[in-house]
Scaffold this motif. Structure first.
Motif, mmCIF file in Angstrom:
data_model
loop_
_atom_site.group_PDB
_atom_site.id
_atom_site.type_symbol
_atom_site.label_atom_id
_atom_site.label_comp_id
_atom_site.label_asym_id
_atom_site.label_seq_id
_atom_site.Cartn_x
_atom_site.Cartn_y
_atom_site.Cartn_z
ATOM 1 N N ARG A 33 0.982 -9.196 14.594
ATOM 2 C CA ARG A 33 2.358 -9.155 14.093
ATOM 3 C C ARG A 33 2.764 -7.706 13.799
ATOM 4 N NH1 ARG A 33 0.035 -10.812 9.426
ATOM 5 N NH2 ARG A 33 0.432 -12.976 9.825
ATOM 6 N N ASN A 34 4.073 -7.499 13.768
ATOM 7 C CA ASN A 34 4.615 -6.213 13.335
ATOM 8 C C ASN A 34 4.724 -6.271 11.820
ATOM 9 O OD1 ASN A 34 4.913 -5.978 16.047
ATOM 10 N ND2 ASN A 34 7.033 -5.312 15.985
ATOM 11 N N LEU A 35 3.886 -5.516 11.156
ATOM 12 C CA LEU A 35 3.862 -5.533 9.696
ATOM 13 C C LEU A 35 5.094 -4.860 9.097
ATOM 14 C CD1 LEU A 35 0.179 -4.406 9.059
ATOM 15 C CD2 LEU A 35 1.121 -6.671 8.602
ATOM 16 N N LYS A 36 5.540 -5.415 7.961
ATOM 17 C CA LYS A 36 6.509 -4.718 7.120
ATOM 18 C C LYS A 36 5.679 -4.069 6.020
ATOM 19 C CE LYS A 36 9.250 -7.979 5.886
ATOM 20 N NZ LYS A 36 10.316 -8.829 5.347
ATOM 21 N N ILE A 37 5.742 -2.747 5.942
ATOM 22 C CA ILE A 37 4.902 -1.997 5.015
ATOM 23 C C ILE A 37 5.776 -1.222 4.034
ATOM 24 C CG2 ILE A 37 3.188 -0.149 4.796
ATOM 25 C CD1 ILE A 37 2.288 -0.832 7.667
ATOM 26 N N LEU A 38 5.433 -1.330 2.760
ATOM 27 C CA LEU A 38 6.028 -0.463 1.742
ATOM 28 C C LEU A 38 5.025 0.656 1.503
ATOM 29 C CD1 LEU A 38 8.081 0.371 -0.407
ATOM 30 C CD2 LEU A 38 6.999 -1.278 -1.962
ATOM 31 N N PRO B 233 7.738 -6.719 1.583
ATOM 32 C CA PRO B 233 6.811 -6.233 2.611
ATOM 33 C C PRO B 233 5.614 -7.168 2.762
ATOM 34 C CG PRO B 233 6.475 -5.029 0.570
ATOM 35 C CD PRO B 233 7.665 -5.935 0.355
ATOM 36 N N ASP B 234 4.928 -7.041 3.898
ATOM 37 C CA ASP B 234 3.687 -7.783 4.116
ATOM 38 C C ASP B 234 2.545 -7.156 3.321
ATOM 39 O OD1 ASP B 234 4.673 -9.679 6.060
ATOM 40 O OD2 ASP B 234 4.764 -7.997 7.470
ATOM 41 N N ILE B 235 2.522 -5.822 3.300
ATOM 42 C CA ILE B 235 1.498 -5.078 2.550
ATOM 43 C C ILE B 235 2.138 -3.864 1.887
ATOM 44 C CG2 ILE B 235 -0.427 -5.819 4.032
ATOM 45 C CD1 ILE B 235 -0.412 -2.982 5.268
ATOM 46 N N ILE B 236 1.439 -3.346 0.878
ATOM 47 C CA ILE B 236 1.862 -2.123 0.195
ATOM 48 C C ILE B 236 0.734 -1.112 0.332
ATOM 49 C CG2 ILE B 236 2.464 -1.082 -2.031
ATOM 50 C CD1 ILE B 236 3.528 -3.902 -2.851
ATOM 51 N N LEU B 237 1.073 0.081 0.812
ATOM 52 C CA LEU B 237 0.129 1.191 0.859
ATOM 53 C C LEU B 237 0.550 2.146 -0.249
ATOM 54 C CD1 LEU B 237 -0.094 1.773 4.712
ATOM 55 C CD2 LEU B 237 -1.566 0.384 3.250
ATOM 56 N N ASN C 20 7.085 -1.794 10.600
ATOM 57 C CA ASN C 20 8.349 -1.396 9.994
ATOM 58 C C ASN C 20 8.026 -0.816 8.620
ATOM 59 O OD1 ASN C 20 11.005 -1.182 9.148
ATOM 60 N ND2 ASN C 20 11.176 -3.341 8.638
ATOM 61 N N ILE C 21 8.400 0.430 8.382
ATOM 62 C CA ILE C 21 8.030 1.126 7.150
ATOM 63 C C ILE C 21 9.242 1.316 6.243
ATOM 64 C CG2 ILE C 21 7.004 3.232 6.181
ATOM 65 C CD1 ILE C 21 5.129 1.620 8.028
ATOM 66 N N VAL C 22 9.051 0.993 4.972
ATOM 67 C CA VAL C 22 10.011 1.333 3.930
ATOM 68 C C VAL C 22 9.272 2.289 3.006
ATOM 69 C CG1 VAL C 22 11.381 0.467 1.994
ATOM 70 C CG2 VAL C 22 11.175 -0.883 4.090
#
Length: 136
Positions: free
Chosen positions: A2-7, A52-56, A31-33
């Motif tokens: 999948r295309n992750l949504k990342i914060l 988001p899907d995950i947070i870095l 996709n980065i926020v």
């Protein structure tokens, strides 16, 4: 995959640029926020319809540091399910233990060599894009 949504929560603009350079060439096209600190990240997370899907997350930030942010995140009934992965230069055992106590999903050291950094970020993206993640 999948295309992750990342914060991405990072106050160092050089680190943000480095991260964005890696993902530009990554096959999953996440996709980065971006948030510059924990306070800004919490405002972004107020929009529960677009999480988001995950947070870095970096640890050393102004206003709300990474550990304080994690504690707030993990005390929220909705946000606590978002995997938070720490990206840090700190190999301090105390930081590591405190982050795991707060509920992180992973702790990745930022290597000094750019090639090593690219390899770690790509591995991280590949791993999380294969995971079954809780949806809102």
């Amino acid at each position: 995959m999948r295309n992750l949504k990342i914060l991405l929560v990072e106050d160092d603009m050089i680190e943000v640029m480095k991260f964005n350079r890696v993902i530009e060439n990554h096959h999953t096209r996440p996709n980065i926020v971006e948030a510059n600190n924990g306070e800004e990240a919490l405002k972004i997370l107020d929009n529960k319809a677009n999480l988001p899907d995950i947070i870095l997350l970096d640890l050393n930030m102004p206003k709300i540091n990474g550990l304080e942010f994690l504690r707030i995140l993990k005390n929220d009934d909705v946000l606590k399910y978002i995997p938070a992965i720490v990206l840090s230069t700190s190999s301090n055992e105390k930081d590591l233990v405190e982050c795991y106590k707060a509920g992180i999903a992973g702790y990745v050291l930022k290597p000094l060599k750019y090639e090593d950094y690219v390899a770690r970020i790509e591995s991280l993206l590949d791993y999380w894009s294969l995971n079954e993640l809780k949806k809102n």
